[in-house]
Motif scaffolding. Structure first.
Motif, short mmCIF file in Angstrom:
data_model
loop_
_atom_site.label_atom_id
_atom_site.label_comp_id
_atom_site.label_asym_id
_atom_site.label_seq_id
_atom_site.Cartn_x
_atom_site.Cartn_y
_atom_site.Cartn_z
N ALA A 148 0.84 -1.18 0.09
CA ALA A 148 -0.02 -0.12 0.12
C ALA A 148 0.95 1.15 -0.14
O ALA A 148 0.67 2.21 -0.63
N ALA A 149 1.92 1.13 0.81
CA ALA A 149 2.81 2.47 0.99
C ALA A 149 3.63 2.63 -0.54
O ALA A 149 3.63 3.75 -0.99
N PHE A 150 4.00 1.55 -1.10
CA PHE A 150 4.48 1.78 -2.55
C PHE A 150 3.45 2.33 -3.67
O PHE A 150 4.03 3.17 -4.19
N ARG A 151 2.29 1.93 -3.39
CA ARG A 151 1.46 2.46 -4.34
C ARG A 151 1.20 3.96 -4.09
O ARG A 151 1.08 4.69 -5.22
N ARG A 152 1.24 4.39 -2.86
CA ARG A 152 0.99 5.64 -2.51
C ARG A 152 2.21 6.49 -3.01
O ARG A 152 2.00 7.60 -3.42
N LEU A 153 3.55 5.79 -2.93
CA LEU A 153 4.72 6.59 -3.26
C LEU A 153 4.48 6.72 -4.90
O LEU A 153 4.92 7.86 -5.27
N LEU A 154 4.19 5.75 -5.73
CA LEU A 154 4.00 5.73 -7.14
C LEU A 154 2.78 6.91 -7.29
O LEU A 154 2.88 7.65 -8.36
N GLY A 155 1.72 7.10 -6.56
CA GLY A 155 0.72 8.11 -6.78
C GLY A 155 1.10 9.35 -6.52
O GLY A 155 0.47 10.25 -7.19
N GLU A 156 2.44 9.65 -6.19
CA GLU A 156 2.98 10.98 -6.07
C GLU A 156 3.43 11.36 -7.25
O GLU A 156 3.92 12.44 -7.51
N LEU A 157 3.68 10.41 -8.08
CA LEU A 157 4.53 10.74 -9.57
C LEU A 157 3.35 10.73 -10.73
O LEU A 157 2.27 10.13 -10.44
N PRO A 158 3.72 11.35 -11.64
CA PRO A 158 2.71 11.41 -12.74
C PRO A 158 2.70 10.03 -13.62
O PRO A 158 3.05 10.13 -14.91
N LEU A 159 1.87 9.19 -13.11
CA LEU A 159 1.86 7.65 -13.63
C LEU A 159 0.51 7.37 -13.87
O LEU A 159 -0.49 7.72 -13.11
N GLU A 160 0.25 6.35 -14.58
CA GLU A 160 -0.86 5.83 -14.67
C GLU A 160 -0.86 4.26 -15.15
O GLU A 160 0.41 3.98 -15.52
N ALA A 161 -1.84 3.69 -15.29
CA ALA A 161 -1.84 2.17 -15.77
C ALA A 161 -0.92 1.29 -14.96
O ALA A 161 -0.09 0.61 -15.34
N VAL A 162 -0.83 1.48 -13.59
CA VAL A 162 0.11 1.01 -12.65
C VAL A 162 -0.35 -0.49 -12.38
O VAL A 162 -1.42 -0.72 -11.99
N GLU A 163 0.51 -1.39 -12.57
CA GLU A 163 -0.02 -2.72 -12.49
C GLU A 163 1.42 -3.59 -11.95
O GLU A 163 2.45 -3.54 -12.24
N VAL A 222 10.00 -14.19 -5.80
CA VAL A 222 9.96 -14.63 -4.50
C VAL A 222 9.89 -13.24 -3.45
O VAL A 222 8.88 -12.83 -2.75
N GLU A 223 10.88 -12.63 -3.47
CA GLU A 223 11.19 -11.25 -2.72
C GLU A 223 10.68 -9.97 -3.33
O GLU A 223 10.99 -9.00 -2.49
N TYR A 224 10.33 -10.05 -4.49
CA TYR A 224 9.99 -8.78 -4.95
C TYR A 224 8.57 -8.88 -5.69
O TYR A 224 8.07 -9.97 -6.13
N ASP A 225 8.01 -7.53 -6.01
CA ASP A 225 6.99 -7.38 -6.63
C ASP A 225 7.45 -6.53 -7.91
O ASP A 225 8.42 -5.58 -7.82
N LEU A 226 6.98 -6.86 -9.16
CA LEU A 226 7.40 -6.05 -10.16
C LEU A 226 6.32 -5.20 -10.72
O LEU A 226 5.04 -5.68 -10.95
N ILE A 227 6.72 -4.11 -10.71
CA ILE A 227 5.55 -2.99 -11.01
C ILE A 227 5.71 -2.29 -12.57
O ILE A 227 7.05 -1.78 -12.88
N TRP A 228 4.75 -2.47 -13.23
CA TRP A 228 4.63 -1.52 -14.57
C TRP A 228 3.85 -0.29 -14.43
O TRP A 228 2.90 -0.51 -13.94
N ALA A 229 4.30 0.58 -15.00
CA ALA A 229 3.56 1.78 -15.06
C ALA A 229 3.81 2.56 -16.44
O ALA A 229 4.80 2.19 -17.12
N ARG A 230 2.91 3.36 -16.69
CA ARG A 230 2.97 4.45 -17.97
C ARG A 230 3.26 6.08 -17.36
O ARG A 230 2.15 6.12 -16.67
N LYS A 231 4.11 6.81 -18.07
CA LYS A 231 3.83 8.10 -17.56
C LYS A 231 2.96 8.51 -18.23
O LYS A 231 2.79 8.47 -19.45
N LYS A 232 2.02 9.35 -17.43
CA LYS A 232 1.04 10.53 -18.16
C LYS A 232 1.49 11.31 -19.16
O LYS A 232 2.62 11.76 -19.10
#
Ligand SMILES: C[S@@+](CC[C@H](N)C(=O)[O-])C[C@H]1O[C@@H](n2cnc3c(N)ncnc32)[C@H](O)[C@@H]1O
Length: 214
Positions: free
Chosen positions: A183-198, A204-214
């Motif tokens: 949740a905190a990482f999603r909030r952190l990404l929410g501070e940036l001009p990003l969309e389509a965050v998946e 095992v130890e990581y989430d891999l996050i894809w996003a597009r810059k608005k």
């Protein structure tokens, strides 16, 4: 007690709480062994990183890709052999020995791989330079993940692809203040001009996050 503390800080947390100099000094010393220890599977690297990124960039002619804290060039080494990828990859890292270890692996593509020693907190590029920016398994080792992410977003062009990891699982608990809950990482990404965050589970130890810059 002291031994445990040192093991925690220098081995498990890889100096993350001790500042960039310590982290980079450890990677300088560890560089020759990095690939052997990580033992990346080329097929997994292709399936989870190179092929999806190539598809995401399919509409771009000769895409420019930046791998921040790219170490021994993991992403470059996965992307460049892809027939459908006709772009260039810049590997940026503060550890020169890490870059030196990776460079020979990109020898077949001398004009399409660039190796640059620089800090993630101040990327030496103009805004909107890259079609894709990655930062893999590294944010938790940087002085400020927030600052590094802001830099990644700055040098990414509108519509470009951001690809980052967030450390989760047991070892994330051993790096307090350096890792983020989902949740905190999603909030952190929410501070940036990003969309389509998946986000997807990865390695095992990581989430891999894809996003597009608005
Ligand atoms: C765990 S490695 C990940 C390397 C690569 N991304 C991978 O997935 O194989 C972390 C990398 O971050 C680099 N690094 C640490 N602090 C840095 C900083 N402040 N700026 C740039 N790179 C840094 C280290 O030198 C190391 O190569």
């Amino acid at each position: 007690m002291l031994g445990g503390l040192l093991y925690w800080q220098f081995v498990i947390a890889e100096g993350a709480h001790l500042g960039a100099r310590v982290v980079v000094a450890l990677y300088d010393r560890f560089a020759q062994r990095y690939d052997r220890v990580k033992n990346f599977d080329p097929q997994v690297e292709a399936d989870t990183l190179a092929l999806p990124l190539t598809v995401a960039l399919a509409a771009v002619e000769a895409p420019r890709v930046l791998d921040v804290a790219g170490g021994t060039g993991r992403l470059a080494r996965a992307l460049l052999p892809q027939i459908a990828f006709d772009g260039e990859v810049t590997v940026l890292d503060l550890s020169r020995p890490m870059l030196t270890q990776g460079r020979p692996h990109a020898a077949p593509w001398p004009r399409r791989a660039h190796w640059l020693q620089a800090p993630a907190a101040a990327l030496p590029f103009a805004a909107a330079t890259f079609d894709a920016v990655a930062c893999l398994e590294a944010l938790e080792f940087l002085p400020s993940a927030r600052a590094a992410l802001a830099e990644c977003a700055r040098v990414l062009r509108p519509g470009g692809v951001l690809l980052v990891t967030n450390r989760v699982g047991f070892e994330a608990w051993l790096m307090p203040g350096k890792t983020f809950s989902r949740a905190a990482f999603r909030r952190l990404l929410g501070e940036l001009p990003l969309e389509a965050v998946e986000a997807q589970r990865w390695q095992v130890e990581y989430d891999l996050i894809w996003a597009r810059k608005k």
